[in-house]
Design a protein around this motif. Structure first.
Motif, short mmCIF file in Angstrom:
data_model
loop_
_atom_site.label_atom_id
_atom_site.label_comp_id
_atom_site.label_asym_id
_atom_site.label_seq_id
_atom_site.Cartn_x
_atom_site.Cartn_y
_atom_site.Cartn_z
N ALA A 1 11.54 18.08 43.14
CA ALA A 1 10.47 17.23 43.68
C ALA A 1 10.23 17.60 45.13
O ALA A 1 11.16 17.94 45.86
N ILE B 1 7.73 10.46 43.92
CA ILE B 1 7.74 11.45 42.84
C ILE B 1 8.85 11.16 41.84
O ILE B 1 8.63 11.27 40.62
N ASN C 1 7.51 18.62 40.36
CA ASN C 1 7.26 17.17 40.44
C ASN C 1 7.14 16.53 39.05
O ASN C 1 8.01 16.74 38.22
#
Length: 357
Positions: free
Chosen positions: A304, A106, A336
């Protein structure tokens, strides 16, 4: 002698203007944007986990007990057993296709999108990269790479919406330690917490509205689960608790909800001390026992998804809710690389680059 970037628009290192021919060559002056996240083990095997946990749990910002007491306990007991259990947890969420943890995957995606937007806005004048506080890629390696690329100014951006000594501060500490070893230190800035920015709150609200719209049944209550810290840290002046509470309040106001529809909790308690409360794992059980059997959980303090969200929330916290009689449990992913999140991050970077570009 300073380098005049206007005399050279390529990536080639050249002699500074008016310098003698034997002067060391210098890269064109650029600005670096270095985003930083917590970190990740290189793999989920015992030794990879042990190296990572040793670095993380030896940080005095994370565990501030006396090393004379803490290190023997850490080295002889905790690091003998915990790498096995933590390794199993990481294995359950591991991105096997890429051979890395979800946090790494991510963060790479976030960085790529930020880089593309910075390129569109500033061209080649701004260099974007990422580092990890613990593990790889290290802060040291990325700062060195930026300086070698000609970055005479660096904006350091810990990807934590809320400030805490154990997150933002330790990331900044490591950044400053690296700068202490540089012959020619770049001019630097650090990005402050962005927990109350309207664009960050908007990104959170949109993610919740989208998740609720897709749910078969609308959740009765949203649990905003933040990573916990010892209660003592609050009493010693750490603003983390207050910032988390404000994010929940602003989110509630943006969604147009009342106090019965959203609550703040704290997860990931470690050690014998009292931590910020209520504890998420206990609160979701209480909600189920009180008849709130359909809930949603989000994690606003994480930029994230990582082990604390994908494994702890989706397994330990969900199991606590289910065992207490809960039925419907909706985990709303972190922001994210969602476009609204990237926009908020880039807006934050733009604001902090003012006067430099």
């Amino acid at each position: 002698m300073m380098f005049d970037a206007k005399t050279n628009t390529s990536d080639e290192a050249v002699c500074p203007v008016h310098a003698p021919s034997d002067h060391p060559k210098v890269k064109p002056a650029r600005i670096g944007v270095l985003v930083a996240n917590l970190g990740t083990p290189d793999n989920y095997d015992y030794w990879s986990m042990r190296r990572y946990l040793n670095e993380f749990l030896s940080d005095r910002r994370v565990i501030d007990y006396s090393p004379w007491l803490w290190q023997p306990l850490l080295q002889l007991i905790i690091l003998t057993k915990r790498p096995f259990s933590s390794g199993e947890a990481y294995k359950s969420i591991w991105n096997h296709d890429e051979g890395e943890s979800p946090l790494m995957t991510i963060t790479k995606k976030q960085t790529a999108k930020i880089k593309a937007q910075m390129q569109e806005t500033y061209g080649d004048d701004v260099v974007v990269d990422f580092c990890m506080r613990y593990g790889n890629p290290s802060t040291k390696s990325k700062v060195r790479a930026m300086i070698e690329a000609g970055c005479q100014k660096i904006l350091f951006f810990p990807l934590y919406p809320h400030y805490a000594g154990a997150t933002s501060a330790t990331a900044n500490d490591e950044f400053f330690r690296i700068l202490m070893k540089e012959k020619w230190q770049p001019t630097v800035r650090t990005v402050p917490a962005y927990y109350e920015r309207a664009d960050y709150i908007e990104a959170l609200a949109q993610s919740i509205e989208t998740a609720y719209a897709k749910a078969e049944k609308r959740p009765e209550i949203l649990v905003c689960s933040y990573h916990g810290v010892p209660q003592r840290y609050l009493m010693e002046g750490d603003p983390y608790h207050c910032q988390c509470q404000k994010t929940t309040r602003l989110l509630k106001e943006r969604l147009g909800w009342d106090d019965t529809q959203i609550i703040t909790t704290f997860q990931s308690k470690f050690g014998p001390e009292e931590w910020l409360q209520p504890y998420t794992v206990e609160e979701v059980a209480r909600l189920a026992e009180k008849g709130k059997t359909n809930i949603a959980v989000c994690a606003p303090a994480f930029s994230a998804d990582c082990i604390e969200t994908l494994e702890e929330i989706n397994e330990e916290i969900f199991e606590s809710f289910e065992e207490a009689g809960g039925h419907d449990f909706l985990y709303i992913p972190c922001l994210n690389d969602d476009d609204a999140h990237i926009t908020a991050l880039c807006n934050t970077i733009d604001d902090n680059l003012k006067g430099w570009v």
